[in-house]
Design an enzyme around this catalytic site. Sequence first.
Site, mmCIF file in Angstrom:
data_model
loop_
_atom_site.group_PDB
_atom_site.id
_atom_site.type_symbol
_atom_site.label_atom_id
_atom_site.label_comp_id
_atom_site.label_asym_id
_atom_site.label_seq_id
_atom_site.Cartn_x
_atom_site.Cartn_y
_atom_site.Cartn_z
ATOM 1 N N GLY A 11 3.405 -4.041 -3.020
ATOM 2 C CA GLY A 11 4.198 -3.845 -4.220
ATOM 3 C C GLY A 11 5.533 -4.556 -4.161
ATOM 4 O O GLY A 11 5.924 -5.112 -3.129
ATOM 5 N N MET A 33 -0.884 -1.078 5.771
ATOM 6 C CA MET A 33 -1.753 -0.012 6.279
ATOM 7 C C MET A 33 -3.041 0.032 5.452
ATOM 8 O O MET A 33 -2.986 0.236 4.240
ATOM 9 C CB MET A 33 -1.056 1.345 6.186
ATOM 10 C CG MET A 33 0.184 1.479 7.032
ATOM 11 S SD MET A 33 0.794 3.204 7.083
ATOM 12 C CE MET A 33 1.142 3.498 5.340
ATOM 13 N N CYS A 94 0.979 11.759 3.788
ATOM 14 C CA CYS A 94 0.832 10.353 4.174
ATOM 15 C C CYS A 94 2.116 9.838 4.826
ATOM 16 O O CYS A 94 2.077 9.150 5.846
ATOM 17 C CB CYS A 94 0.471 9.516 2.956
ATOM 18 S SG CYS A 94 0.084 7.790 3.351
ATOM 19 N N GLY A 118 10.103 0.437 1.387
ATOM 20 C CA GLY A 118 10.686 0.217 0.065
ATOM 21 C C GLY A 118 11.006 1.493 -0.673
ATOM 22 O O GLY A 118 11.143 1.475 -1.898
ATOM 23 N N CYS A 192 -3.386 7.777 -4.945
ATOM 24 C CA CYS A 192 -4.015 6.455 -4.838
ATOM 25 C C CYS A 192 -5.507 6.515 -4.552
ATOM 26 O O CYS A 192 -6.256 5.641 -4.985
ATOM 27 C CB CYS A 192 -3.307 5.616 -3.779
ATOM 28 S SG CYS A 192 -3.424 6.278 -2.091
#
Length: 351
Positions: A11, A33, A94, A118, A192
């Site tokens: 991203g 990852m 996560c 980020g 996701c």
Amino acid sequence: MRKALIAMSGGVDSSVAAFLMKEEGFHCSGANMRLYDSDKCGSAKDREDAASVCNRLGMDFTVFDFQQEFKECVIARFIQCYESGITPNPCIDCNRHLKFSRFYDEAMKTGCDVVVTGHYVRAAYDKTRGRYVLRKAYDETKDQSYVLYSLTQEQLAHVRFPLGEMSKAKAREIALANGFVNANKHDSQDICFVPDKDYAAFIREQTQKDYAPGDFVDETGKVVGQHKGIIHYTIGQRKGLGVSADMPYYVAKIDVEKNQVVLTKDNNKSSKSLLADNFNFIAVEDINEPVRIKAKIRYRAKEEWASAYRVDASTIRVDFDEPQRAITCGQAVVLYDNDVVVGGGTITAVL
């Protein structure tokens, strides 16, 4: 020269974070990852975009295959929570188990000085407190401190969040100016690994189990309909219930033992107190007496005034000044002192 390993999601945010660390003079490498299958978490397109940015910045790029760890630490807990009638937050899991554990460990093993992501959040050493602290982002509309409350002092000493002081618009401007392939890429949304939001279908696919239908009951115990299986519902849910009534119903409680989903017509049904465990403190070592604090019970919620104190060795109690709607077991409660994250834990009971 100090070394930085950048968590490259593919991203725009992680790409700009890499650029800023290069500008600061770090020797940077990028790593992606691989968490799930090819078209979901860590997709092939995301890896391609991450590799493109690394190539443009003259950085090495690698892929860490963490699929087994992701299955064990994130997906398994996600399923267990829904089967237990509570609502998980897989992004927190996560970050805790993958990005700031396995990824972090790989960085330290290869001699990196810092891990860079980020995230929109700020971290620094506070001389007054004698501790590393986590602060909300400059751009509060993008703030991600709620999902990072599990960071330890050791981790905070070795992580950098270059976007914490800037707006998302500024990050995109930097990406465009540097010709990044993902400069206009949309932000990821929702969970996701369940991009279509059909959590129940995902759980059935993973477990190969059928979840028995049962009764919808109102708060008096009267049966008002039939539910499709408890994994289909979360506290506060209104849509998709399929129950006809003069006023909309909302999910008030999920009773796993009775296989019942309790409904209410009171959209403002609320509670003032909760218990939480698995607590991690950042700004202080612990709280041994009641403290006045602000607390946040959902990612998109705002912080509200409360008192927090330790009940026993594993439990923190939070008493809000004003009732809070739909406090949900399995979600996180995060405590704030102005813009500083005091700590956070998992909600285990609503009182």
